[in-house]
Scaffold this active site. Structure first.
Site, PDB file in Angstrom:
ATOM      1  N   HIS A 109     -14.922  10.707  27.967  1.00 54.23           N
ATOM      2  CA  HIS A 109     -16.199  11.501  28.020  1.00 54.23           C
ATOM      3  C   HIS A 109     -17.043  10.687  28.877  1.00 54.23           C
ATOM      4  CE1 HIS A 109     -17.716   8.070  25.730  1.00 54.23           C
ATOM      5  NE2 HIS A 109     -16.406   8.457  24.907  1.00 54.23           N
ATOM      6  N   ASP A 405     -11.834   6.154  25.414  1.00 54.32           N
ATOM      7  CA  ASP A 405     -11.156   5.146  25.899  1.00 54.32           C
ATOM      8  C   ASP A 405     -10.104   4.806  25.033  1.00 54.32           C
ATOM      9  OD1 ASP A 405     -12.537   4.560  23.419  1.00 54.32           O
ATOM     10  OD2 ASP A 405     -13.587   2.570  24.474  1.00 54.32           O
TER      11      ASP A 405
END
Ligand SMILES: *[C@@H]1O[C@H](CO)[C@@H](O)[C@H](O)[C@H]1NC(C)=O
Ligand SMILES: *[C@@H]1O[C@H](CO)[C@@H](O)[C@H](O)[C@H]1NC(C)=O
Ligand SMILES: *[C@@H]1O[C@H](CO)[C@@H](O)[C@H](O)[C@H]1NC(C)=O
Length: 522
Positions: A109, A405
């Site tokens: 994102h 992540d």
């Protein structure tokens, strides 16, 4: 009584350890490249393509400007990925006449508001509403906003239909995507659109089954995915779009159970904890910061100050200050303190690679995703076999997985891209499937038995892997030793398939996911 107290103490210590290690693992934000070793990742393209001669585009070697001593603040700006410069993108580059069959993209994102706050300080003042007149902006931002208003026409797998399709709070909520994050992914989408335009990856009247979009249930991933999709397919037809839900950040669908994976992660977290407490400079920095803020050190550490400080840095806000108080508190957090924490994270990355526990965790964590990726490529390739009639409505040619992540870092590790930088905001990993002109023209060898048919077609299929626009194919475990200056300058798909189906488990002393997951620790 004594036993009970001991038990409570154990539980408390355990909980603190778990929080510390989890947040460390989640917020391990440092780009991972030790000096010198990342060169290969960046200069790869020039080297590869020059040898090919016939490629359509002239090759401009990627310039190398890394200082020998990475400055933690400079690295942090890289992590911010501020959308204010043009970017090199090698997606869609191949040999002349090769046909692009499919593209699978995983993104992290875009820029988001912090997930943690530093107690006693003011929250960073950031507006998460979208406004084309505010910087950073994008030419497509206002049409994107109005297109999202029609999102009710799309198909949303539960529970995604109740997730907001645009960020909207004038004081951002925790973890909310910012306008910067939206712009980063509009740009990513636009980049891919330009890269794949001449390959006619999708016909203008693409069908519902040709595009697959999946996301976790967080608004920042869903919104990031939509922004990329809009940049890639402006004004796409909502009625053809289905957005699928991945409940696990590992995108492991129905294959998430894997006890060995959890054991590797726990061992990895213990390693990380031991390294951290052995670093006296880091301990002193946390103590200093806590004294400035008038907090117990433990409370400051639990608040993950690096997450919030990164947000300040990425948005050009000065680090937080508090007025003078008792016990010598008062003052500002400093870039020097920030640098100490990030430098330790860099050391941690080096130690992580040396020990290898994280790599084993990553192989098991990412197998289900890689297995799906491989299976899709095979399906598309089979649908494209010479002499076979294309299936009505076509195959899945474009896949977008909007992730975190903690998804992309293990993906990079599992692929053997251990030197790659930690995924910055709006990072992207792209898998491309290519077919050689020989296969396209149907000049297949004669006289094969039925069983051999696939093998030959397989030899005419190739994979490329890109990370943030850089071609990293020949850094992956499965193509590192391929002789690209020999007869075959691209990486054969079969290398990837045997890696996923068997070879990746070798490190774990196993031959399959099941075996590796349920093996008793030796
Ligand atoms: C882009 O923004 C970053 C962070 O604010 C800054 O350091 C850099 O100089 C800017 N680059 C350009 C080309 O404006
Ligand atoms: C891997 O993919 C195959 C399809 O190619 C599927 O049959 C199998 O169940 C998958 N395995 C796992 C563990 O996801
Ligand atoms: C793999 O298995 C062999 C034999 O069973 C053993 O000697 C070796 O230590 C194992 N290696 C790992 C990494 O578990």
């Amino acid at each position: 009584m004594l036993a009970q107290n001991r038990f409570i103490l154990l539980v408390v210590v355990g909980a603190v350890l778990a929080i510390v290690s989890l947040s460390l693992q989640f917020l391990n934000l440092i780009p991972t490249t030790p000096i010198g070793e990342d060169r290969s990742l960046h200069t790869l393209d020039g080297g590869v393509r020059v040898g090919l001669g016939k490629s359509r585009k002239r090759v401009i070697p990627v310039p190398h400007t890394n200082a020998p001593e990475p400055d933690p603040i400079t690295e942090a700006y890289d992590y911010c990925n501020t959308p204010n410069r043009s970017e090199q993108a090698w997606e869609g580059h191949s040999l002349v006449d090769y046909k692009l069959l499919s593209v699978q993209v995983m993104i992290r994102h875009g820029d988001r508001y912090p997930l943690y706050f530093i107690p006693k300080t003011k929250r960073p003042a950031i507006d998460c509403t979208l406004s084309p007149s505010r910087n950073p902006s994008h030419p497509q931002l206002s049409s994107f906003i109005s297109h999202m208003g029609l999102g009710g026409q799309g198909h949303w797998e539960s529970p995604l239909s109740s997730v907001p399709r645009l960020p909207s709070h004038s004081n951002c909520e925790m973890g909310e995507l910012t306008q910067t994050g939206v712009v980063q992914h509009l740009r990513n989408g636009q980049l891919l659109r330009q890269a794949y335009k001449r390959h006619k990856l999708l016909p203008s009247d693409w069908s519902a089954r040709q595009v697959w979009v999946e996301t976790t249930g967080k608004s920042r991933t869903l919104q990031s995915g939509l922004a990329l999709l809009y940049g890639f397919l402006p004004d796409f037809d909502w009625t053809k779009l289905s957005v699928h839900h991945q409940w696990s950040t590992l995108f492991c669908s129905s294959a998430c159970d894997c006890p060995a994976r959890n054991r590797f992660l726990e061992d990895e977290q213990r390693r990380q904890y031991r390294l951290r407490v052995a670093n006296s400079e880091l301990e002193k920095t946390y103590t200093d910061m806590a004294r400035t803020l008038g907090l117990p050190t433990r409370q400051l550490r639990a608040a993950n100050p690096i997450d919030s400080l990164l947000c300040h840095l990425c948005h050009g806000l000065s680090f937080p200050c508090v007025p003078a108080g008792d016990n010598g508190s008062g003052g500002c957090l400093t870039p020097a303190q920030f640098a100490v924490i990030r430098r330790q994270q860099l050391e941690d990355e080096v130690d992580r690679r040396r020990v290898g526990l994280y790599h084993k965790y990553a192989l098991l964590a990412m197998y289900p995703y890689l297995n799906r990726t491989a299976a899709k490529m095979e399906r598309v390739a089979k649908g494209n076999e010479a002499g076979r009639r294309p299936r009505a409505g076509g195959e899945e040619v474009f896949t977008l997985s909007s992730a975190h992540d903690v998804t992309m870092a293990p993906l990079l590790s599992a692929l053997g891209l251990e030197e790659a930088r930690f995924p910055r905001f709006a990072a992207r990993v792209v898998f491309e499937l290519w077919k050689s002109p020989l296969a396209t023209h149907g000049q297949q060898k004669k006289g094969r038995g039925k069983g051999e048919r696939w093998k030959v077609a397989d030899g005419e299929l190739f994979i490329r892997v890109l990370y943030n626009g850089q071609d990293v194919t020949f850094h992956t475990t499965f193509c590192r030793s391929h002789d690209r200056h020999g007869a075959q300058p691209l990486c054969p798909l079969s290398n990837f398939l045997s890696f996923v189906r068997r070879d990746m488990f070798r490190v774990l002393n196993a031959t399959s996911y099941q075996e590796a997951c349920y093996k008793r620790p030796g």
